[in-house]
Design a protein around this motif. Structure first.
Motif, PDB file in Angstrom:
ATOM      1  N   PRO A  81     -17.964 -24.176  31.428  1.00 27.36           N
ATOM      2  CA  PRO A  81     -16.551 -23.554  31.215  1.00 27.36           C
ATOM      3  C   PRO A  81     -15.878 -23.878  29.639  1.00 27.36           C
ATOM      4  O   PRO A  81     -14.963 -23.179  29.509  1.00 27.36           O
ATOM      5  CB  PRO A  81     -15.905 -24.775  32.207  1.00 27.36           C
ATOM      6  CG  PRO A  81     -16.779 -24.830  33.170  1.00 27.36           C
ATOM      7  CD  PRO A  81     -18.253 -25.322  32.486  1.00 27.36           C
ATOM      8  N   LEU A  82     -16.584 -24.660  28.872  1.00 30.12           N
ATOM      9  CA  LEU A  82     -16.268 -24.663  27.580  1.00 30.12           C
ATOM     10  C   LEU A  82     -15.985 -23.373  26.867  1.00 30.12           C
ATOM     11  O   LEU A  82     -15.173 -23.484  25.805  1.00 30.12           O
ATOM     12  CB  LEU A  82     -16.753 -25.858  26.864  1.00 30.12           C
ATOM     13  CG  LEU A  82     -16.707 -27.267  27.264  1.00 30.12           C
ATOM     14  CD1 LEU A  82     -17.625 -28.195  26.448  1.00 30.12           C
ATOM     15  CD2 LEU A  82     -15.395 -27.737  27.117  1.00 30.12           C
ATOM     16  N   TYR A  83     -16.690 -22.349  27.231  1.00 35.39           N
ATOM     17  CA  TYR A  83     -16.844 -21.088  26.724  1.00 35.39           C
ATOM     18  C   TYR A  83     -15.280 -20.345  26.794  1.00 35.39           C
ATOM     19  O   TYR A  83     -15.000 -19.794  25.800  1.00 35.39           O
ATOM     20  CB  TYR A  83     -17.821 -20.212  27.291  1.00 35.39           C
ATOM     21  CG  TYR A  83     -17.940 -19.136  26.540  1.00 35.39           C
ATOM     22  CD1 TYR A  83     -18.521 -18.835  25.282  1.00 35.39           C
ATOM     23  CD2 TYR A  83     -17.464 -17.884  27.247  1.00 35.39           C
ATOM     24  CE1 TYR A  83     -18.816 -17.624  24.774  1.00 35.39           C
ATOM     25  CE2 TYR A  83     -17.526 -16.637  26.498  1.00 35.39           C
ATOM     26  CZ  TYR A  83     -18.059 -16.504  25.257  1.00 35.39           C
ATOM     27  OH  TYR A  83     -18.210 -15.172  24.828  1.00 35.39           O
ATOM     28  N   TRP A  84     -14.558 -20.856  27.868  1.00 31.90           N
ATOM     29  CA  TRP A  84     -13.064 -20.213  27.840  1.00 31.90           C
ATOM     30  C   TRP A  84     -12.023 -21.369  27.529  1.00 31.90           C
ATOM     31  O   TRP A  84     -11.077 -21.109  27.816  1.00 31.90           O
ATOM     32  CB  TRP A  84     -13.030 -19.852  29.374  1.00 31.90           C
ATOM     33  CG  TRP A  84     -13.986 -18.683  29.785  1.00 31.90           C
ATOM     34  CD1 TRP A  84     -13.879 -17.386  29.676  1.00 31.90           C
ATOM     35  CD2 TRP A  84     -15.282 -18.799  30.571  1.00 31.90           C
ATOM     36  NE1 TRP A  84     -14.786 -16.484  30.206  1.00 31.90           N
ATOM     37  CE2 TRP A  84     -15.891 -17.519  30.636  1.00 31.90           C
ATOM     38  CE3 TRP A  84     -15.945 -19.845  31.003  1.00 31.90           C
ATOM     39  CZ2 TRP A  84     -16.933 -17.288  31.106  1.00 31.90           C
ATOM     40  CZ3 TRP A  84     -17.259 -19.896  31.425  1.00 31.90           C
ATOM     41  CH2 TRP A  84     -17.740 -18.498  31.507  1.00 31.90           C
ATOM     42  N   ARG A  85     -12.481 -22.270  26.817  1.00 35.34           N
ATOM     43  CA  ARG A  85     -11.655 -23.416  26.623  1.00 35.34           C
ATOM     44  C   ARG A  85     -10.494 -23.003  25.771  1.00 35.34           C
ATOM     45  O   ARG A  85      -9.357 -23.536  25.987  1.00 35.34           O
ATOM     46  CB  ARG A  85     -12.098 -24.532  25.786  1.00 35.34           C
ATOM     47  CG  ARG A  85     -12.667 -24.285  24.540  1.00 35.34           C
ATOM     48  CD  ARG A  85     -13.393 -25.332  23.914  1.00 35.34           C
ATOM     49  NE  ARG A  85     -13.484 -24.870  22.150  1.00 35.34           N
ATOM     50  CZ  ARG A  85     -14.277 -24.083  21.794  1.00 35.34           C
ATOM     51  NH1 ARG A  85     -14.753 -23.117  22.079  1.00 35.34           N
ATOM     52  NH2 ARG A  85     -14.200 -23.634  20.328  1.00 35.34           N
ATOM     53  N   ARG A  86     -10.613 -21.837  24.816  1.00 39.43           N
ATOM     54  CA  ARG A  86      -9.341 -21.529  24.158  1.00 39.43           C
ATOM     55  C   ARG A  86      -8.685 -20.304  24.773  1.00 39.43           C
ATOM     56  O   ARG A  86      -7.284 -20.326  24.510  1.00 39.43           O
ATOM     57  CB  ARG A  86      -9.974 -21.003  22.638  1.00 39.43           C
ATOM     58  CG  ARG A  86     -10.588 -21.992  21.721  1.00 39.43           C
ATOM     59  CD  ARG A  86     -10.907 -21.589  20.375  1.00 39.43           C
ATOM     60  NE  ARG A  86     -11.963 -20.809  20.214  1.00 39.43           N
ATOM     61  CZ  ARG A  86     -12.481 -20.336  19.035  1.00 39.43           C
ATOM     62  NH1 ARG A  86     -11.674 -20.836  17.955  1.00 39.43           N
ATOM     63  NH2 ARG A  86     -13.238 -19.657  18.849  1.00 39.43           N
ATOM     64  N   VAL A  95     -12.166 -26.184  36.635  1.00 34.93           N
ATOM     65  CA  VAL A  95     -13.385 -25.894  37.145  1.00 34.93           C
ATOM     66  C   VAL A  95     -14.183 -27.658  36.691  1.00 34.93           C
ATOM     67  O   VAL A  95     -14.927 -28.109  37.603  1.00 34.93           O
ATOM     68  CB  VAL A  95     -14.129 -24.883  36.442  1.00 34.93           C
ATOM     69  CG1 VAL A  95     -15.561 -24.882  36.757  1.00 34.93           C
ATOM     70  CG2 VAL A  95     -13.393 -23.597  36.947  1.00 34.93           C
ATOM     71  N   MET A  96     -14.044 -27.823  35.578  1.00 37.02           N
ATOM     72  CA  MET A  96     -14.549 -29.336  35.238  1.00 37.02           C
ATOM     73  C   MET A  96     -14.000 -30.447  36.049  1.00 37.02           C
ATOM     74  O   MET A  96     -15.085 -31.252  36.407  1.00 37.02           O
ATOM     75  CB  MET A  96     -14.520 -29.227  33.585  1.00 37.02           C
ATOM     76  CG  MET A  96     -15.050 -28.184  32.712  1.00 37.02           C
ATOM     77  SD  MET A  96     -14.449 -28.388  30.997  1.00 37.02           S
ATOM     78  CE  MET A  96     -15.224 -29.830  30.766  1.00 37.02           C
ATOM     79  N   ALA A  97     -12.797 -30.182  36.337  1.00 37.69           N
ATOM     80  CA  ALA A  97     -12.215 -31.308  37.099  1.00 37.69           C
ATOM     81  C   ALA A  97     -12.883 -31.441  38.637  1.00 37.69           C
ATOM     82  O   ALA A  97     -13.148 -32.518  39.059  1.00 37.69           O
ATOM     83  CB  ALA A  97     -10.673 -31.350  37.184  1.00 37.69           C
ATOM     84  N   GLN A 116     -14.103 -33.075  29.499  1.00 40.43           N
ATOM     85  CA  GLN A 116     -12.583 -32.685  29.753  1.00 40.43           C
ATOM     86  C   GLN A 116     -11.936 -32.834  28.754  1.00 40.43           C
ATOM     87  O   GLN A 116     -10.541 -32.254  28.694  1.00 40.43           O
ATOM     88  CB  GLN A 116     -12.189 -33.364  31.081  1.00 40.43           C
ATOM     89  CG  GLN A 116     -13.205 -32.967  32.346  1.00 40.43           C
ATOM     90  CD  GLN A 116     -12.648 -33.678  33.542  1.00 40.43           C
ATOM     91  OE1 GLN A 116     -12.051 -33.262  34.408  1.00 40.43           O
ATOM     92  NE2 GLN A 116     -13.240 -35.116  33.687  1.00 40.43           N
ATOM     93  N   ALA A 117     -11.913 -33.590  27.727  1.00 35.68           N
ATOM     94  CA  ALA A 117     -11.209 -33.904  26.600  1.00 35.68           C
ATOM     95  C   ALA A 117     -10.886 -32.671  25.826  1.00 35.68           C
ATOM     96  O   ALA A 117      -9.963 -32.628  25.220  1.00 35.68           O
ATOM     97  CB  ALA A 117     -11.681 -35.299  25.943  1.00 35.68           C
TER      98      ALA A 117
END
Length: 415
Positions: A81-86, A95-97, A116-117
């Motif tokens: 999911p980091l791909y959509w972080r911005r 999703v990560m939670a 998650q940070a």
């Protein structure tokens, strides 16, 4: 000129300048191709999560018997999911939670949960502060669940340090956001200052062109009208009085040379070499006699009447020039439109707080005159009067003729 590198490299030297320039280029590339950096970061953290999921996770797990397949899925759910972080940081964090909740509830306690940070940082960087409340609402349940199901560690060892870590990340996001906004504000201010400077230059140039056009109109228009009057008078006198015709020709030559000298001085100030410009004093009220003498030679009978004594403190040179040019323009219009039999009277009436200037001629009622608001001459007179808070009116007289009236406040007594 503000360039892309200027806000970040101004004042920097040596190694610092090269680093800042490299960072600027990196940001520019990221702005053009954001997916490249997003994919690179995501794949890097996904690789690290999978390496940890290959067996290292058991060193920190509360239940090492968690199935490997579940660990693999959770590792991907905590990193991809980091791909959509911005673009969608809240969705990525949600999703990560959920994956972190399953990880802590199962006892795996995957260290990838600390990723998650990164969405928290982007929430602080790009969203309103209230979005962080929802972020901490998503982060807190996994921490509490793990502390309740596996109470080997106290709450202040498991929950509090993690919350502090996420709070510091959010604070870092606010700091970066503040610095970015400050830098953007400085760049915007610099650009606006450049625009304002260019506008001021254009306005100054337009004002100077207007002033020069007004001076050229007053100088050339008046002298040409005088020359025309002298030429017409000389033509009529040539047949009966050659001596008068010769005098008219001499006056034409004198007036022409004066006009050329005035025009040469005016154009001289436009040269690049200021030392070559000839600087002579501008006309004042003391030069009215010379002006009226030239008008009389052109065939217009004109009288000057001064009422009351001038004020102890004379008018400023600019105000005197305004009075001179208004009288000059009014008499020029009389020469053009009033006819050969017209007469003119110039009145200067001093009052305690103002100077009244009035030019009246005796042209016929049918004489064509410029309408109010038309022509460069009337416009120029009004502009000159407005510069010194004066009021100029003009119009036809019922008995025939034309009048121009200027009310100009004396120095220290504005209207």
């Amino acid at each position: 000129m503000i360039t892309e590198e200027t806000p970040h490299t101004a004042g920097a030297t040596g190694l610092s300048r090269h680093i800042q320039r490299l960072l600027t280029r990196t940001r520019a590339f990221d702005a053009r191709h954001p997916w490249v950096w997003d994919a690179t970061l995501t794949l890097s953290w996904a690789g690290a999560a999978l390496v940890d999921g290959a067996g290292g996770w058991q060193n920190t797990a509360r239940d090492p018997s968690v199935p490997g397949g579940l660990v693999l899925v959770l590792s991907l759910a905590l990193s991809l999911p980091l791909y959509w972080r911005r673009r969608r940081p809240m969705t990525a964090l949600a999703v990560m939670a959920c994956a972190a909740l399953v990880s802590d509830a199962s006892g795996a306690f995957l260290q990838a949960a600390y990723l998650q940070a990164i969405p928290v940082f982007h929430l602080a960087l790009t969203r309103q502060p209230r979005a962080l409340l929802w972020a901490f609402a998503l982060i807190l349940p996994p921490l509490v669940t793990g502390a309740v199901r596996f109470p080997q560690e106290t709450w202040d060892q498991r929950v509090i340090p993690a919350l502090w870590a996420y709070a510091l990340v959010a604070l870092l996001g606010f700091v970066v956001r503040s610095r970015r906004d400050h830098t953007a504000g400085l760049v915007d201010r610099a650009r606006r200052l450049e625009v304002e400077r260019d506008q001021e230059v254009r306005l100054a140039a337009a004002a100077e062109r207007t002033r020069i056009a007004r001076e050229m109109h007053d100088i050339i228009g008046h002298n040409l009208s005088v020359i025309t009057g002298l030429a017409d008078g000389g033509r009529y006198a040539a047949a009966k009085n050659p001596e008068r015709a010769t005098q008219a020709l001499d006056a034409i030559g004198t007036t022409s040379r004066q006009a050329l000298d005035d025009l040469r001085r005016l154009l001289g100030v436009l040269r690049d070499d200021e030392q070559e410009a000839v600087r002579d004093p501008q006309p004042t009220l003391a030069d009215l006699d010379t002006l009226l003498t030239g008008v009389r030679k052109a065939g217009l009978a004109v009288e000057l009447e001064v009422r009351d004594e001038p004020a102890p403190q004379p008018l400023a040179p600019g105000a005197q020039l305004t009075v001179y040019r208004v009288i000059q323009e009014a008499l020029t219009n009389t020469l053009k439109h009033a006819g050969h039999s017209a007469r003119a009277t110039v009145l200067l009436a001093y009052a305690p707080k103002e100077l009244l200037v009035e030019v009246v001629d005796t042209g016929t009622p049918t004489t064509a005159r410029p309408h109010q608001g038309q022509g460069q001459g009337l416009t120029g007179m009004r502009e000159r009067a407005a510069l010194y808070d004066g009021l100029l009116t003009c119009g036809a007289l019922s008995a025939g003729g034309w009048h121009v009236r200027l009310r100009l406040p004396l120095e220290g007594s504005p209207s």
